[in-house]
Design an enzyme around this catalytic site. Structure first.
Site, PDB file in Angstrom:
ATOM      1  N   CYS A 222       0.830  -1.202   0.000  1.00 28.44           N
ATOM      2  CA  CYS A 222       0.000   0.000   0.000  1.00 28.44           C
ATOM      3  C   CYS A 222       0.865   1.253   0.000  1.00 28.44           C
ATOM      4  O   CYS A 222       1.706   1.428   0.892  1.00 28.44           O
ATOM      5  CB  CYS A 222      -0.915  -0.010   1.226  1.00 28.44           C
ATOM      6  SG  CYS A 222      -1.933   1.473   1.374  1.00 28.44           S
ATOM      7  N   CYS A 225      -0.005   3.215   3.536  1.00 30.10           N
ATOM      8  CA  CYS A 225       0.405   2.781   4.871  1.00 30.10           C
ATOM      9  C   CYS A 225       1.508   1.727   4.871  1.00 30.10           C
ATOM     10  O   CYS A 225       2.060   1.394   5.924  1.00 30.10           O
ATOM     11  CB  CYS A 225      -0.803   2.252   5.642  1.00 30.10           C
ATOM     12  SG  CYS A 225      -1.417   0.658   5.055  1.00 30.10           S
ATOM     13  N   CYS A 244      -6.470  -2.331   0.369  1.00 30.25           N
ATOM     14  CA  CYS A 244      -5.554  -2.435   1.499  1.00 30.25           C
ATOM     15  C   CYS A 244      -6.352  -2.849   2.732  1.00 30.25           C
ATOM     16  O   CYS A 244      -7.293  -2.147   3.124  1.00 30.25           O
ATOM     17  CB  CYS A 244      -4.846  -1.109   1.764  1.00 30.25           C
ATOM     18  SG  CYS A 244      -3.746  -1.173   3.212  1.00 30.25           S
ATOM     19  N   CYS A 247      -5.895   0.046   5.704  1.00 28.95           N
ATOM     20  CA  CYS A 247      -6.384   1.431   5.635  1.00 28.95           C
ATOM     21  C   CYS A 247      -7.485   1.519   4.585  1.00 28.95           C
ATOM     22  O   CYS A 247      -7.949   0.512   4.059  1.00 28.95           O
ATOM     23  CB  CYS A 247      -5.241   2.408   5.341  1.00 28.95           C
ATOM     24  SG  CYS A 247      -4.559   2.300   3.661  1.00 28.95           S
ATOM     25  N   ASP A 354      22.587  -2.573 -17.540  1.00 25.79           N
ATOM     26  CA  ASP A 354      22.316  -3.601 -16.540  1.00 25.79           C
ATOM     27  C   ASP A 354      21.283  -4.588 -17.099  1.00 25.79           C
ATOM     28  O   ASP A 354      20.117  -4.250 -17.273  1.00 25.79           O
ATOM     29  CB  ASP A 354      21.786  -2.948 -15.267  1.00 25.79           C
ATOM     30  CG  ASP A 354      21.569  -3.922 -14.124  1.00 25.79           C
ATOM     31  OD1 ASP A 354      21.556  -5.142 -14.369  1.00 25.79           O
ATOM     32  OD2 ASP A 354      21.417  -3.459 -12.977  1.00 25.79           O
TER      33      ASP A 354
END
Length: 445
Positions: A222, A225, A244, A247, A354
């Protein structure tokens, strides 16, 4: 004094455009490249304010399209929709999406003295330069498709990129409309915090949920939170329907129902591109019938699910430049029933140096299918090693062919492709350009 400075700026712009157009003509006449970057670089050296001057000339506004995957396809699709409605559009259609590429595209759309007579400018913008360019071009619409890991040596992790993008949009105080992917937790959260007018696009097609969360995921926590998100279903990577449990944060509601729009290009990721372009078109007031007609008539961008016929055999090029994109192209390949694949892995500047990302790709799914896999590119042995580790030595039926020479690799892959079947080529960006040059510029013997 102010008037004389403005006159000087316009004189510089005219000279810059004339020189840039001359350079473009020379480069293309001598077959030295697509001339998608150098002319803009020269023009910006002569007239540093060129981008801003051009931006002021666009009649109805600039549409900035950014995100990790799908920028070129979405931009071309939206351009097709707008042109079908009768609008004149400037667009960096080659996918050169840094400042010099944007400048080149606008120069090409202008006349010899720098007059830009277009209704809209669709600018595909690299997500890493949005914060640098947004105040210069003053977009009318900001459309962000998704945020995935891509070129870690240039961009870093998604959290860093999302923070920069959030700050850029939040600090952009104009009345721009923002269009974001509802199924991407970070973008969904950003949109919910903005003061600007925000629309969301996404999928409402639970029949396409993956059976399990893929290995290459970036944002499953989330953004409000930090708690692990609960997914009702996942479409690809971390894109899906989420809430979530800790929250009040949850997926935003898409403006349009994706089930009402046709899937034209292969791959579920292209349905996202379609919904993004369609949502922008609706905001711009394009009629639904016109939009649907343009979507149905759309052809894939070069190297993005592009299909060619070579020596009587079908070839499909699927750009594969990061873990999420490559997992989705592998899904297309495995669902097609075709059994010959060519991987081409490069690590040039435009690809990112990379290449560790290949270890986040679910190549096991391709190897489990069996058939023939040819590998090439200037990091051919890295790709071969990844595929070798993907095999179950007790039950492996894949025929792995390592061929560093790209011309011979393509020839071999075509020879191994059964009549009536399709050769799927999965290249990184510069590899895609090399592949297309061979396939369209010289005969395969």
């Amino acid at each position: 004094m102010e008037r004389s400075i403005k006159l000087i700026d316009w004189l510089k712009l005219g000279i810059a455009v004339l020189v840039a157009k001359t350079v473009t003509l020379i480069l293309r006449s001598l077959h030295l490249g697509a001339a998608s970057v150098l002319p803009g670089s020269i023009a910006r050296f002569i007239a540093p304010g060129l981008l801003e001057q051009f931006s002021h000339q666009v009649k109805s506004g600039i549409i900035l399209i950014t995100g990790t995957n799908g920028k070129t396809t979405t931009s071309l699709l939206l351009r097709g929709i707008l042109e079908c409605e009768g609008y004149r559009v400037a667009h960096n259609s080659t996918g050169a999406n840094l400042e010099n590429g944007l400048a080149t595209a606008l120069v090409e759309s202008s006349n010899l003295v720098g007059k830009l007579d277009v209704d809209y400018a669709i600018l595909e913008v690299d997500e890493n330069i949005v914060s640098k360019i947004i105040h210069t071009i003053q977009p009318h619409i900001i459309l962000c498709l998704n945020l995935f890991r891509d070129q870690l040596d240039r961009y870093g992790e998604v959290d860093k990129l999302s923070k920069c993008l959030n700050e850029a949009i939040t600090n952009f105080t104009s009345d721009a409309v923002v269009i974001l992917n509802a199924d991407d937790p970070i973008l969904s959260y950003i949109g919910q915090q903005l003061n600007q007018k925000v629309y969301f696009f996404g999928l409402t097609e639970p029949e396409h949920y993956l059976e399990s969360m893929p290995h290459a995921v970036d944002s499953i926590y989330c953004p409000n939170c930090g708690h692990a998100l609960k997914y009702q279903g996942v479409y690809l990577s971390h894109l899906g329907d989420f809430t979530c449990p800790s929250c009040s944060f949850s997926r935003s509601q898409p403006t349009l129902n994706s089930q009402e729009w046709e899937q034209v290009l292969i791959g579920l990721y292209n349905k996202y591109n379609t919904m993004a372009a369609v949502t922008a078109a609706q905001e711009l007031g394009v009629g639904i019938e016109t939009t649907k007609f343009a979507v149905k008539a759309f052809q894939a961008a070069f190297g993005r699910a592009e299909e060619l016929e070579v020596n009587g055999k079908r070839v499909r090029i699927l750009l594969s430049k990061n873990p999420v994109g490559t997992n989705e192209t592998i899904r297309v390949v495995t669902e097609s029933g075709d059994t010959t694949t060519l991987f081409v892995l490069n690590d040039r500047t435009q690809d990112g140096k990379d290449i560790s990302w290949i270890w986040d790709v679910d190549t096991e799914k391709l190897v489990e299918r069996g058939g023939t896999v040819v590998v090439s590119g200037n990091r051919v042995y890295d790709m071969a090693l990844r595929l070798q580790y993907s095999q179950d030595s007790q039950h492996s039926n894949v025929n792995l062919i390592v061929e560093p020479d790209l011309y011979r690799a393509i020839t071999t892959a075509l020879e191994k492709t059964p009549a009536g079947r399709t050769l799927h080529i999965l290249p990184t960006y510069t590899a895609m350009l090399d592949v297309r040059k061979i396939l369209t510029g010289s005969k395969i013997r």
